[in-house]
Design a protein around this motif. Structure first.
Motif, PDB file in Angstrom:
ATOM      1  N   HIS A 100     -10.676 -25.857 -57.675  1.00 23.84           N
ATOM      2  CA  HIS A 100     -11.557 -24.956 -58.416  1.00 23.84           C
ATOM      3  C   HIS A 100     -11.804 -25.477 -59.830  1.00 23.84           C
ATOM      4  N   PRO A 101     -13.022 -25.327 -60.350  1.00 24.87           N
ATOM      5  CA  PRO A 101     -13.343 -25.946 -61.640  1.00 24.87           C
ATOM      6  C   PRO A 101     -13.411 -25.011 -62.838  1.00 24.87           C
ATOM      7  N   TYR A 102     -13.439 -23.677 -62.627  1.00 24.87           N
ATOM      8  CA  TYR A 102     -13.717 -22.754 -63.723  1.00 24.87           C
ATOM      9  C   TYR A 102     -12.565 -21.776 -63.937  1.00 24.87           C
ATOM     10  N   GLY A 103     -12.222 -21.575 -65.199  1.00 24.94           N
ATOM     11  CA  GLY A 103     -11.246 -20.553 -65.544  1.00 24.94           C
ATOM     12  C   GLY A 103     -10.084 -21.102 -66.355  1.00 24.94           C
ATOM     13  N   PRO A 104      -9.324 -20.201 -66.992  1.00 25.58           N
ATOM     14  CA  PRO A 104      -8.234 -20.612 -67.870  1.00 25.58           C
ATOM     15  C   PRO A 104      -6.934 -20.870 -67.114  1.00 25.58           C
ATOM     16  N   MET A 105      -6.042 -21.612 -67.754  1.00 31.61           N
ATOM     17  CA  MET A 105      -4.698 -21.877 -67.250  1.00 31.61           C
ATOM     18  C   MET A 105      -3.714 -21.534 -68.364  1.00 31.61           C
ATOM     19  N   SER A 106      -2.559 -20.998 -67.982  1.00 33.61           N
ATOM     20  CA  SER A 106      -1.581 -20.601 -68.988  1.00 33.61           C
ATOM     21  C   SER A 106      -0.168 -20.755 -68.453  1.00 33.61           C
ATOM     22  N   VAL A 107       0.778 -20.923 -69.379  1.00 32.63           N
ATOM     23  CA  VAL A 107       2.196 -21.049 -69.038  1.00 32.63           C
ATOM     24  C   VAL A 107       2.969 -20.034 -69.857  1.00 32.63           C
ATOM     25  N   TRP A 108       3.887 -19.344 -69.192  1.00 34.21           N
ATOM     26  CA  TRP A 108       4.629 -18.245 -69.790  1.00 34.21           C
ATOM     27  C   TRP A 108       6.126 -18.442 -69.556  1.00 34.21           C
ATOM     28  N   LEU A 109       6.924 -17.858 -70.426  1.00 34.07           N
ATOM     29  CA  LEU A 109       8.365 -17.766 -70.236  1.00 34.07           C
ATOM     30  C   LEU A 109       8.787 -16.304 -70.327  1.00 34.07           C
ATOM     31  N   ALA A 110       9.921 -15.980 -69.669  1.00 38.59           N
ATOM     32  CA  ALA A 110      10.540 -14.665 -69.802  1.00 38.59           C
ATOM     33  C   ALA A 110      12.047 -14.846 -69.793  1.00 38.59           C
ATOM     34  N   ASP A 111      12.703 -14.231 -70.743  1.00 37.59           N
ATOM     35  CA  ASP A 111      14.162 -14.285 -70.853  1.00 37.59           C
ATOM     36  C   ASP A 111      14.761 -13.343 -69.813  1.00 37.59           C
ATOM     37  N   CYS A 112      15.608 -13.892 -68.925  1.00 38.30           N
ATOM     38  CA  CYS A 112      16.199 -13.095 -67.852  1.00 38.30           C
ATOM     39  C   CYS A 112      17.478 -12.385 -68.268  1.00 38.30           C
ATOM     40  N   GLY A 113      18.083 -12.785 -69.368  1.00 39.74           N
ATOM     41  CA  GLY A 113      19.387 -12.246 -69.699  1.00 39.74           C
ATOM     42  C   GLY A 113      20.480 -12.966 -68.929  1.00 39.74           C
ATOM     43  N   ALA A 114      21.329 -12.222 -68.243  1.00 39.10           N
ATOM     44  CA  ALA A 114      22.500 -12.797 -67.581  1.00 39.10           C
ATOM     45  C   ALA A 114      22.150 -13.573 -66.319  1.00 39.10           C
ATOM     46  N   SER A 115      21.042 -13.228 -65.657  1.00 39.79           N
ATOM     47  CA  SER A 115      20.697 -13.888 -64.393  1.00 39.79           C
ATOM     48  C   SER A 115      19.231 -13.659 -64.067  1.00 39.79           C
ATOM     49  N   GLU A 117      18.228 -14.277 -61.010  1.00 41.31           N
ATOM     50  CA  GLU A 117      18.250 -13.918 -59.588  1.00 41.31           C
ATOM     51  C   GLU A 117      18.212 -12.414 -59.372  1.00 41.31           C
ATOM     52  N   ASP A 118      18.688 -11.661 -60.353  1.00 44.89           N
ATOM     53  CA  ASP A 118      18.849 -10.222 -60.167  1.00 44.89           C
ATOM     54  C   ASP A 118      17.782  -9.388 -60.860  1.00 44.89           C
ATOM     55  N   VAL A 119      16.878 -10.018 -61.586  1.00 45.20           N
ATOM     56  CA  VAL A 119      15.895  -9.245 -62.355  1.00 45.20           C
ATOM     57  C   VAL A 119      14.717  -8.821 -61.478  1.00 45.20           C
ATOM     58  N   ASN A 120      14.054  -7.753 -61.898  1.00 47.97           N
ATOM     59  CA  ASN A 120      12.763  -7.362 -61.347  1.00 47.97           C
ATOM     60  C   ASN A 120      11.702  -8.001 -62.236  1.00 47.97           C
ATOM     61  N   VAL A 121      10.962  -8.957 -61.688  1.00 44.23           N
ATOM     62  CA  VAL A 121      10.025  -9.710 -62.527  1.00 44.23           C
ATOM     63  C   VAL A 121       8.931  -8.830 -63.111  1.00 44.23           C
ATOM     64  N   ASN A 122       8.656  -7.692 -62.489  1.00 42.31           N
ATOM     65  CA  ASN A 122       7.635  -6.793 -63.030  1.00 42.31           C
ATOM     66  C   ASN A 122       8.101  -6.059 -64.274  1.00 42.31           C
ATOM     67  N   ASP A 123       9.407  -6.086 -64.533  1.00 40.89           N
ATOM     68  CA  ASP A 123       9.954  -5.446 -65.730  1.00 40.89           C
ATOM     69  C   ASP A 123      10.159  -6.421 -66.886  1.00 40.89           C
ATOM     70  N   LEU A 124      10.021  -7.717 -66.633  1.00 44.51           N
ATOM     71  CA  LEU A 124      10.303  -8.713 -67.661  1.00 44.51           C
ATOM     72  C   LEU A 124       9.202  -8.766 -68.718  1.00 44.51           C
ATOM     73  N   ASP A 125       9.597  -9.171 -69.909  1.00 41.94           N
ATOM     74  CA  ASP A 125       8.640  -9.422 -70.996  1.00 41.94           C
ATOM     75  C   ASP A 125       8.323 -10.916 -71.022  1.00 41.94           C
ATOM     76  N   PHE A 126       7.140 -11.262 -70.568  1.00 45.71           N
ATOM     77  CA  PHE A 126       6.688 -12.650 -70.585  1.00 45.71           C
ATOM     78  C   PHE A 126       5.992 -12.949 -71.909  1.00 45.71           C
ATOM     79  N   PHE A 127       6.094 -14.187 -72.346  1.00 43.99           N
ATOM     80  CA  PHE A 127       5.352 -14.633 -73.519  1.00 43.99           C
ATOM     81  C   PHE A 127       4.752 -16.003 -73.233  1.00 43.99           C
ATOM     82  N   LYS A 128       3.561 -16.182 -73.753  1.00 43.53           N
ATOM     83  CA  LYS A 128       2.768 -17.375 -73.444  1.00 43.53           C
ATOM     84  C   LYS A 128       3.168 -18.521 -74.367  1.00 43.53           C
ATOM     85  N   ILE A 129       3.421 -19.701 -73.785  1.00 42.63           N
ATOM     86  CA  ILE A 129       3.764 -20.875 -74.601  1.00 42.63           C
ATOM     87  C   ILE A 129       2.681 -21.949 -74.544  1.00 42.63           C
TER      88      ILE A 129
END
Length: 259
Positions: A100-115, A117-129
């Motif tokens: 596909h040729p059109y549209g933006p691309m982005s990369v994000w991080l989210a701090d999981c805390g202790a793990s 594996e156990d987080v609900n990704v819909n509850d995480l705070d992502f930030f764009k880098i």
């Protein structure tokens, strides 16, 4: 390693030229980390000690901004392992092909805390880098990063980004997102996530204005998401606003020096 990537890309490109594509592997330095493949049996990959990527069952896109899969695709099952990486180092996302040729691309991080594996990704705070969109020209005839990063010589498409050098070390999810807008008023989201173990001596954390949740951050009526790029009103424009908060610059939050 480069020769192996090239040969594998030739095989996959030949068999998948009509498909969308997806994030297949990651590299840090000379180390190659295998991701999930929806073309291979689930039972051969899920829970394997080498798996570092959250499971994505299909190369098909996500169409709706309120879909829970917008965070880390569907089903987004957590892997058991992490990619080790130092703050300030590069990580490269490897796509065997992208069409596909059109549209933006982005990369994000989210701090999981202790793990992660156990987080609900819909509850995480992502930030764009990192982000990139329209690089030059107008929306239809110009060059987008999404097109520029494609290779048509059979070699894989490589998407390198740098982990902020000042970031607080810990366990993070890295989220790559491609938003394709080539179909009128029908955005296509392609998110994939992996787990990182970031090392370093930094203390920086993003302040609230940089944080985002998925779903929740994008709005259905956002003119950068619900868009007809071929309309007379838009096709000649030379500016495009990438959705979401701004890219975090990696600076220590001045209101939280000891975070």
């Amino acid at each position: 390693m480069a020769k192996q990537l090239f040969l594998a890309a030739l095989v996959l490109l030949a068999s998948s030229v009509a498909a969308h594509g997806g994030l297949a592997n990651y590299t840090v330095g000379d180390t190659w980390y295998r991701g999930y493949s929806p073309d291979d049996p689930l039972e051969d990959q899920e829970g394997q000690p080498w798996m570092i990527q959250r499971i994505w069952a299909s190369i098909d896109p996500i169409f709706f901004v309120n879909d829970t899969g917008l965070a880390c695709n569907t089903p987004g099952t957590a892997p058991p392992s992490y990619i080790p990486i130092a703050a300030g180092d590069n990580i490269t996302a490897v796509y065997w092909y992208w069409l596909h040729p059109y549209g933006p691309m982005s990369v994000w991080l989210a701090d999981c805390g202790a793990s992660c594996e156990d987080v609900n990704v819909n509850d995480l705070d992502f930030f764009k880098i990192w982000e990139a969109g329209l690089l030059e020209g107008n929306i239809v005839e110009g060059i987008w990063y999404q097109k520029k990063f494609q290779n048509w010589d059979g070699s894989p498409d490589l998407w390198p980004v740098t982990i902020p050098a000042t970031i607080k070390p810990g366990l993070y999810i890295i989220r790559h997102e491609i938003l394709s807008i080539h179909i009128e008023d029908k955005p296509q989201f392609y998110p994939e996530c992996a787990h990182l173990n970031i090392t370093g001596s930094g203390t920086a954390v993003p302040s609230p204005e940089y944080l985002a949740k998925f779903p929740g951050t994008y709005k259905e009526d956002d003119p950068s998401i619900k868009i007809d790029i071929y309309s007379d009103a838009i096709k000649g424009q030379t500016n495009y606003t990438i959705p979401g908060p701004p890219v975090w610059d990696g600076l220590v939050n001045k209101y939280c020096q000891d975070c």
